[in-house]
Design a protein around this motif. Sequence first.
Motif, short mmCIF file in Angstrom:
data_model
loop_
_atom_site.label_atom_id
_atom_site.label_comp_id
_atom_site.label_asym_id
_atom_site.label_seq_id
_atom_site.Cartn_x
_atom_site.Cartn_y
_atom_site.Cartn_z
N PHE A 169 -7.98 -14.47 -14.32
CA PHE A 169 -9.36 -14.33 -14.59
C PHE A 169 -9.61 -14.14 -16.08
CE2 PHE A 169 -13.40 -13.19 -12.78
CZ PHE A 169 -13.76 -12.04 -12.61
N ILE A 170 -10.76 -14.93 -16.47
CA ILE A 170 -11.10 -15.09 -17.81
C ILE A 170 -12.40 -14.53 -18.06
CG2 ILE A 170 -11.30 -16.63 -19.69
CD1 ILE A 170 -9.23 -18.60 -18.39
N LEU A 171 -12.58 -13.64 -19.13
CA LEU A 171 -13.77 -13.35 -19.59
C LEU A 171 -13.91 -13.83 -20.87
CD1 LEU A 171 -16.17 -10.93 -19.32
CD2 LEU A 171 -14.77 -9.42 -20.82
N SER A 172 -15.30 -14.33 -21.06
CA SER A 172 -15.63 -14.95 -22.33
C SER A 172 -17.10 -14.86 -22.98
CB SER A 172 -15.64 -16.60 -21.80
OG SER A 172 -14.62 -17.06 -21.37
N SER A 173 -17.20 -15.20 -24.10
CA SER A 173 -18.42 -15.18 -24.79
C SER A 173 -18.72 -16.33 -25.88
CB SER A 173 -18.65 -13.77 -25.46
OG SER A 173 -19.91 -14.02 -26.06
#
Lengths: 111, 112
Positions: B74-78
């Motif tokens: 699970f990857i969180l990006s901006s």
Amino acid sequence: TQLLEQSPQFLSIQEGENLTVYCNSSSVFSSLQWYRQEPGEGPVLLVTVVTGGEVKKLKRLTFQFGDARKDSSLHITAAQPGDTGLYLCAGADTGRRALTFGSGTRLQVQP
Amino acid sequence: SQTIHQWPATLVQPVGSPLSLECTVEGTSNPNLYWYRQAAGRGLQLLFYSVGIGQISSEVPQNLSASRPQDRQFILSSKKLLLSDSGFYLCAWSVLKGGGYTFGSGTRLTVV
């Protein structure tokens, strides 16, 4: 929007004292969980209560789920410095995929 | 046994820079995965959750996004960080809806 309010927000007591933390909502939850979190770490699950009126004991910690499943309490007997941390309640309901967390109670037990 | 890994532990990024936080779970299949953000010493705000590969639900509209390219990743990006993105980011997994969560150790993000 479901909200879980915890009280008190902050509690500082001496070792050996008893305390109670409350978690209240206007919404009904299918289950409620309590977590403890230490600084810089993720929360760790302490207990899950499912049935209205249910009482669970974990050594010196007693957890109670309200009869209407809208509130819960955590009572600690003879608090110790190792109980220090942030206590979070979290509610689950059938309509949401994720838990709703309360605002937290920061407990400090002085030796 | 099941374990969850989250990295990095701390991150200092300038405003406008991109972000990528990664979370992986071991020892289980098809977990529910979650990203939460926590303000200092307070409760957890749900950002995203996922019940399967490529299935992402967003709780709060913002400049963050999440992806689940593999079952246990699970990857969180901006694309461009804001000062208000600073906080403690926590990844968690559960087996059952409403079941207990196992959290990662968190990432402390400071946007400067």
